[in-house]
Design an enzyme around this catalytic site. Structure first.
Site, mmCIF file in Angstrom:
data_model
loop_
_atom_site.group_PDB
_atom_site.id
_atom_site.type_symbol
_atom_site.label_atom_id
_atom_site.label_comp_id
_atom_site.label_asym_id
_atom_site.label_seq_id
_atom_site.Cartn_x
_atom_site.Cartn_y
_atom_site.Cartn_z
ATOM 1 N N CYS A 1 0.845 -1.207 0.000
ATOM 2 C CA CYS A 1 0.000 0.000 0.000
ATOM 3 C C CYS A 1 0.873 1.246 0.000
ATOM 4 O O CYS A 1 0.553 2.232 -0.683
ATOM 5 C CB CYS A 1 -0.930 0.005 1.210
ATOM 6 S SG CYS A 1 -2.049 -1.408 1.257
ATOM 7 N N ASP A 2 1.964 1.211 0.734
ATOM 8 C CA ASP A 2 2.920 2.304 0.772
ATOM 9 C C ASP A 2 3.482 2.541 -0.635
ATOM 10 O O ASP A 2 3.456 3.672 -1.144
ATOM 11 C CB ASP A 2 4.033 1.952 1.764
ATOM 12 C CG ASP A 2 5.104 3.019 1.875
ATOM 13 O OD1 ASP A 2 5.850 3.233 0.890
ATOM 14 O OD2 ASP A 2 5.213 3.628 2.951
#
Length: 172
Positions: free
Chosen positions: A64-65
């Site tokens: 997600c980062d």
């Protein structure tokens, strides 16, 4: 609320999605979720813009980062007609902290934690985890869905090029 099984996995384990499957050509479903300042955000707040909406499980995870950083970088080439939203179940405070630490300025993070409105309406709510599955949607200025990608394995990155191409096409 409808449930769909056999659509996604987490590390190979099957999970259940709550809500409808969104398809290209559908009218984008509304939602009420929280901005980082706790104000409500709805689909209507972005009317007239082409939207890239990335649903992610949590900004505090590696994929997600990477995904949010990538969309943040790509945003500059898209111009003012395109708005990129990242929606997760993270608390608005955690999203704001993460954006500050990561230098995210072009992507707007929004929280679905309170009511799961986005997850239920867009078919991204994972029943077993009460997180959102990884998915990317492009919505045209007319409110029609132009692109959809539900990632089969939620630990994988989306097809950035396809989503960006769909957004550019929707602007043209």
């Amino acid at each position: 609320m409808s449930e769909r099984t056999g659509i996604i996995t987490f590390q190979g384990n099957p999970l259940t999605l709550v809500g409808p499957e969104i398809k290209v050509g559908d009218t984008a479903p509304d939602f009420t979720i929280a901005a980082n300042d706790l104000s409500p955000a709805t689909l209507a707040d972005f009317a007239g813009k082409v939207l890239i909406i990335a649903a992610v499980p949590s900004l505090d995870t590696p994929v997600c980062d990477m995904e949010t950083r990538r969309f943040n970088t790509e945003a500059a080439a898209l111009g003012d007609e395109v708005k990129i939203l990242t929606v997760s179940m993270d608390l608005p405070f955690a999203q704001a902290r993460w954006c500050g630490a990561a230098g995210i300025e072009a992507v707007q993070t929004l929280s679905d934690h309170a009511g799961a409105s986005f997850g239920e309406n867009w078919g991204t709510l994972i029943k077993e985890l009460r997180l959102l599955t990884r998915a990317v949607f492009v919505v045209g200025r007319d409110g029609k869905v132009e692109y959809v990608e539900y990632l089969k394995e939620i630990t994988e990155e989306p097809d950035y090029e396809a989503a960006l191409a769909a957004a550019k096409k929707a602007v043209a």
